[in-house]
Motif scaffolding. Structure first.
Motif, mmCIF file in Angstrom:
data_model
loop_
_atom_site.group_PDB
_atom_site.id
_atom_site.type_symbol
_atom_site.label_atom_id
_atom_site.label_comp_id
_atom_site.label_asym_id
_atom_site.label_seq_id
_atom_site.Cartn_x
_atom_site.Cartn_y
_atom_site.Cartn_z
ATOM 1 N N GLY A 30 0.799 -1.222 0.000
ATOM 2 C CA GLY A 30 0.000 0.000 0.000
ATOM 3 C C GLY A 30 0.830 1.270 0.000
ATOM 4 N N GLY A 31 2.158 1.130 0.087
ATOM 5 C CA GLY A 31 3.042 2.296 0.141
ATOM 6 C C GLY A 31 3.275 2.926 -1.218
ATOM 7 N N THR A 32 3.423 4.237 -1.201
ATOM 8 C CA THR A 32 3.737 4.986 -2.418
ATOM 9 C C THR A 32 4.618 6.163 -2.048
ATOM 10 N N CYS A 33 5.551 6.501 -2.898
ATOM 11 C CA CYS A 33 6.387 7.675 -2.661
ATOM 12 C C CYS A 33 5.733 8.894 -3.309
ATOM 13 N N SER A 34 6.307 10.048 -3.061
ATOM 14 C CA SER A 34 5.791 11.282 -3.656
ATOM 15 C C SER A 34 6.000 11.280 -5.165
ATOM 16 N N MET A 35 5.171 12.028 -5.878
ATOM 17 C CA MET A 35 5.411 12.280 -7.297
ATOM 18 C C MET A 35 6.518 13.321 -7.333
ATOM 19 N N HIS A 36 7.649 12.979 -7.950
ATOM 20 C CA HIS A 36 8.809 13.857 -7.909
ATOM 21 C C HIS A 36 9.655 13.681 -9.165
ATOM 22 N N GLN A 37 10.612 14.576 -9.338
ATOM 23 C CA GLN A 37 11.575 14.467 -10.418
ATOM 24 C C GLN A 37 12.965 14.750 -9.864
ATOM 25 N N HIS A 38 13.959 14.282 -10.581
ATOM 26 C CA HIS A 38 15.349 14.615 -10.297
ATOM 27 C C HIS A 38 15.817 15.471 -11.460
ATOM 28 N N THR A 39 16.402 16.610 -11.171
ATOM 29 C CA THR A 39 16.750 17.530 -12.249
ATOM 30 C C THR A 39 17.978 17.081 -13.027
ATOM 31 N N GLN A 40 18.890 16.327 -12.393
ATOM 32 C CA GLN A 40 20.128 15.971 -13.079
ATOM 33 C C GLN A 40 20.483 14.494 -13.024
ATOM 34 N N LYS A 41 19.789 13.711 -12.227
ATOM 35 C CA LYS A 41 20.198 12.313 -12.112
ATOM 36 C C LYS A 41 19.121 11.353 -12.603
ATOM 37 N N PHE A 42 19.599 10.241 -13.151
ATOM 38 C CA PHE A 42 18.733 9.135 -13.517
ATOM 39 C C PHE A 42 18.317 8.419 -12.245
ATOM 40 N N ASN A 43 17.158 7.771 -12.270
ATOM 41 C CA ASN A 43 16.668 6.975 -11.149
ATOM 42 C C ASN A 43 16.227 5.642 -11.738
ATOM 43 N N ALA A 44 16.812 4.556 -11.256
ATOM 44 C CA ALA A 44 16.465 3.235 -11.771
ATOM 45 C C ALA A 44 16.051 2.332 -10.613
ATOM 46 N N PHE A 45 15.261 1.310 -10.936
ATOM 47 C CA PHE A 45 14.731 0.390 -9.937
ATOM 48 C C PHE A 45 14.975 -1.048 -10.385
ATOM 49 N N TYR A 46 15.427 -1.875 -9.436
ATOM 50 C CA TYR A 46 15.573 -3.312 -9.647
ATOM 51 C C TYR A 46 14.835 -4.000 -8.502
ATOM 52 N N VAL A 47 13.873 -4.859 -8.824
ATOM 53 C CA VAL A 47 13.052 -5.512 -7.812
ATOM 54 C C VAL A 47 13.645 -6.861 -7.443
ATOM 55 N N GLU A 48 13.860 -7.039 -6.138
ATOM 56 C CA GLU A 48 14.330 -8.328 -5.610
ATOM 57 C C GLU A 48 13.145 -9.237 -5.304
#
Length: 114
Positions: A30-48
């Motif tokens: 049920g958790g969710t993070c804020s809607m956001h952006q990073h101005t200069q960095k990439f953000n990647a996700f890998y699910v375990e």
């Protein structure tokens, strides 16, 4: 490394270098993070483990993409695009951040001469 609590679960910094970071994240069902952006960095996700939904508002076109990541899946969000993650079940994932140098980062006033 230190563990930090979040409204959606917790995060633990694994590695931090000037242009690269790795975080292990545990997201409660049920958790969710804020809607956001990073101005200069990439953000990647890998699910375990678990299933993680990545929602991205694309800049190149008027569309919001939703990507469902299962265990072993990976996706990237480029700088400047608003995004968030959502978990319907408990999730363990890794978040990667990095910046890239722009090799065309030059503005010439003239061309020089010999």
């Amino acid at each position: 490394m230190q563990v930090a609590g979040k409204v959606w679960g917790k995060t633990q910094l694994i590695c931090q270098k000037p242009l690269f970071e790795v975080h292990r994240i545990e997201i409660n069902a049920g958790g969710t993070c804020s809607m956001h952006q990073h101005t200069q960095k990439f953000n990647a996700f890998y699910v375990e483990s678990g299933i993680l939904k990545i929602i991205v508002r694309r800049n190149a076109y008027d569309l919001t993409d939703t990507t469902i990541l299962n265990a072993g899946d990976y996706c990237e969000v480029p700088p400047g695009e608003y995004h968030r993650f959502e978990a319907d079940v408990d999730v363990i994932a890794y978040e990667f951040y990095w910046s890239e140098l722009d090799h065309n980062d030059i503005v010439r006033e003239d061309h020089g001469h010999s």
